[in-house]
Every structure is written in structure tokens, then in C-alpha cells.
Design an enzyme around this catalytic site. Structure first.
Site, PDB file in Angstrom:
ATOM      1  N   GLU A  33     -67.885   8.397 109.319  1.00 15.26           N
ATOM      2  CA  GLU A  33     -68.868   7.626 108.551  1.00 15.26           C
ATOM      3  C   GLU A  33     -69.440   6.512 109.431  1.00 15.26           C
ATOM      4  O   GLU A  33     -68.699   5.853 110.163  1.00 15.26           O
ATOM      5  CB  GLU A  33     -68.201   7.017 107.308  1.00 15.26           C
ATOM      6  CG  GLU A  33     -67.684   8.076 106.352  1.00 15.26           C
ATOM      7  CD  GLU A  33     -67.097   7.487 105.059  1.00 15.26           C
ATOM      8  OE1 GLU A  33     -67.183   6.262 104.846  1.00 15.26           O
ATOM      9  OE2 GLU A  33     -66.556   8.279 104.266  1.00 15.26           O
ATOM     10  N   ASP A  39     -62.639  15.452 108.014  1.00 15.83           N
ATOM     11  CA  ASP A  39     -62.950  14.023 108.075  1.00 15.83           C
ATOM     12  C   ASP A  39     -61.910  13.275 108.893  1.00 15.83           C
ATOM     13  O   ASP A  39     -60.701  13.486 108.716  1.00 15.83           O
ATOM     14  CB  ASP A  39     -62.918  13.416 106.660  1.00 15.83           C
ATOM     15  CG  ASP A  39     -64.272  13.446 105.979  1.00 15.83           C
ATOM     16  OD1 ASP A  39     -65.297  13.610 106.672  1.00 15.83           O
ATOM     17  OD2 ASP A  39     -64.303  13.306 104.740  1.00 15.83           O
ATOM     18  N   GLU A  47     -75.366  10.694 101.973  1.00 12.67           N
ATOM     19  CA  GLU A  47     -74.713  10.532 100.668  1.00 12.67           C
ATOM     20  C   GLU A  47     -75.409   9.440  99.862  1.00 12.67           C
ATOM     21  O   GLU A  47     -75.575   8.304 100.329  1.00 12.67           O
ATOM     22  CB  GLU A  47     -73.224  10.182 100.847  1.00 12.67           C
ATOM     23  CG  GLU A  47     -72.544   9.959  99.496  1.00 12.67           C
ATOM     24  CD  GLU A  47     -71.042  10.171  99.501  1.00 12.67           C
ATOM     25  OE1 GLU A  47     -70.471  10.541 100.540  1.00 12.67           O
ATOM     26  OE2 GLU A  47     -70.433   9.981  98.431  1.00 12.67           O
TER      27      GLU A  47
HETATM   28  O1  KIV Z   1     -64.899  13.422 101.579  1.00  8.98           O
HETATM   29  C1  KIV Z   1     -65.771  14.241 101.271  1.00  8.98           C
HETATM   30  O2  KIV Z   1     -65.539  15.197 100.526  1.00  8.98           O
HETATM   31  C2  KIV Z   1     -67.105  14.032 101.800  1.00  8.98           C
HETATM   32  C3  KIV Z   1     -68.229  14.824 101.228  1.00  8.98           C
HETATM   33  C4  KIV Z   1     -68.419  14.589  99.805  1.00  8.98           C
HETATM   34  C5  KIV Z   1     -69.490  14.661 101.995  1.00  8.98           C
HETATM   35  O3  KIV Z   1     -67.281  13.240 102.667  1.00  8.98           O
END
Ligand code: KIV
Length: 259
Positions: free
Chosen positions: A117, A87, A184
Site C-alpha cells: 500500500e 499482500d 480502492e
Molecule cells: O486485502 C485485500 O483483500 C485487498 C483487496 C481488497 C484489494 O487488499
């Protein structure tokens, strides 16, 4: 490492992978990632859920790029062939230039792709990333990095208008060249509609059974964060209880040792 070096053969916008469902879980360190690979998980995600289940923050808005780089490098050391996605945390992709620079840092730490996101609102960042050759996974529906603005975690896409807006986001993501889209907390009917409308896999979390794959925070699956678990996740182990019990047994043994 250049983006081209980091390209993983399965992280391309190549379509639905023959209809095979994808099982995706999170990992934040070497043993976590290695165990998931040994279990045959399709993709490993270093999610910024790191902030909650490992770093002890109330939500993901406290996670920094430094945190993500440290944990991505640790998870990468546990994998030999499983694709690793990391991420981009909050505030690291506010401009296309920042998105590319920070994504390249995550690739250099061992990720094969990144997740951000947002949908149409982030078209410029998404296009800059894919143009730079960086595999990108989209994430729409409930956006945890916006939880403070939104005031909670709520189901998205319940009305026709909300479903239309999510579909527009998903189509913007696919036009920008993402290889997959996380949905989500999307209402199952909207998740089904999006899944049937986009050419890349949708990966659901709390969004019903119609997505092309499912993702969970591993701590929710294993009971390793026993103080909170979202309603949609079923724990299949009680790791927290096992650790408490082992620690208590150790403490009892130590205290009973004779001097
Ligand atoms: O941060 C995370 O673990 C996520 C997933 C739950 C999709 O974005």
C-alpha cells in the site's frame, strides 16, 4: 526459490493486456484458491483482508507476516497456473531492505508477486522490490492498513487536488515498475483519469467501472462473511446461510438419533 524462478509470465509490467478486463478475487486457503482457478479467475490475491474475514480481527492492522506466509502457502497449493499475489502486511515494508526480505519470504511460500500500500511515500521500497526482480502490484486510494490513522474507510480523489495527488502516486508506481495498481475507494472520475494515464492495468475496488479490472474480497461476493459487506459489493451467493442451514440440519439429525 529465487525471484526469477517465481516470475509468472503475466505478472510483468507489460501494459494493459490488449484491453481485456481482469477479474481478481481473494483466497486464503487451498479450497478457496482452487475454486477460483476452476472458475477461471485471472489473478488470485491473498489479501491481508485475511485478518477480518478469516482471523476475526476488526481490521487489517493485526495481520503478521507469519499469518500471510501460512495462508499464502495454503492458497498456492490450490493453484496450478493462476498467478498468486500476496499482500505484505503492515510493518513489513517500512524500509527497502525489509520490503525485499519479506517479499522474498512470500515468494518462497508460493506467491508470484506481492502487493504493498502507498504511492510516492513508498517510492524507495517499490524501486528496491522491482530492482530485486520481484513483481509488485501497487495499491492507492483508501489504504486499509492506515484505517486507524484515517479514522474510517472514505472515498479518495473527490477534489481536483486529491485527484492530482492520486495521479502522482499512480505515476510514481508505474515509474517504479509495478505490473498493476489497485485503486480502492477512488472516486470514479479520478479512477478513470488514472486508468487513462498509466500504462499498466488498474484494478478497482469500490472505484467505479472504468478500471481495467475489478477485485473483490471473495467473502463479500459469496456471502461467506454475512455480518458485514461493503456497500459497493453485491453478494452473488449466500454461503453463510448455507453453512448455518447445513449445521442446523446436522444438529437436528444428531439430536433425533435413537440410542
Ligand atoms: O486485502 C485485500 O483483500 C485487498 C483487496 C481488497 C484489494 O487488499
Amino acid at each position: 526459490m529465487s525471484p526469477a524462478d517465481s516470475l509468472h509470465p503475466t505478472l510483468t509490467a507489460e501494459g494493459k493486456r490488449g484491453g481485456r478486463r481482469l477479474a481478481v478475487l481473494t483466497a486464503y486457503d487451498y479450497p478457496g484458491a482452487r475454486l477460483l482457478e476452476e472458475a477461471g479467475i485471472d489473478w488470485v490475491l491473498v489479501g491481508d483482508s485475511l485478518g477480518m474475514v478469516v482471523l476475526g480481527y476488526p481490521d487489517t492492522t493485526h495481520v503478521t507476516l507469519g499469518d500471510m506466509l501460512h495462508h499464502t502457502a495454503a492458497a498456492a497449493r490450490g493453484l496450478s497456473h493462476t498467478p498468486l499475489i500476496a499482500d505484505l502486511p503492515i510493518g513489513t515494508y517500512d524500509t527497502p531492505e525489509a520490503a525485499v526480505q519479506n517479499a522474498q519470504a512470500l515468494l518462497a511460500a508460493g506467491a508470484h508477486g506481492v502487493k504493498i500500500e502507498g504511492g510516492t511515500s513508498h517510492r524507495a521500497q517499490l524501486e528496491a522490490l522491482t530492482l530485486a526482480g520481484i513483481p509488485v502490484m501497487g495499491h492507492i486510494g483508501m489504504l486499509p492498513q492506515s484505517v486507524l490513522l484515517e479514522g474510517g474507510y472514505r472515498i479518495k480523489g473527490k477534489t481536483a487536488d486529491a485527484s492530482d495527488a492520486l495521479l502522482a502516486d499512480a505515476l510514481a508506481l508505474t515509474a517504479a515498475g509495478v505490473f498493476a495498481i489497485v485503486l480502492e475507494l477512488v472516486h470514479p472520475a479520478a479512477a478513470k483519469r488514472i486508468t487513462e494515464s498509466v500504462p499498466v492495468p488498474t484494478i478497482g475496488i469500490g472505484s467505479g467501472t472504468h478500471c481495467d479490472g475489478q477485485v473483490l474480497v471473495t467473502h463479500d461476493l459469496t456471502g461467506a462473511f454475512p455480518w458485514f459487506r461493503p456497500k459497493f459489493a453485491t453478494a452473488k451467493a449466500s454461503v453463510g446461510d448455507a453453512i448455518r442451514s447445513a449445521a442446523a440440519q446436522f444438529a437436528a439429525e444428531v439430536r433425533s438419533l435413537e440410542k
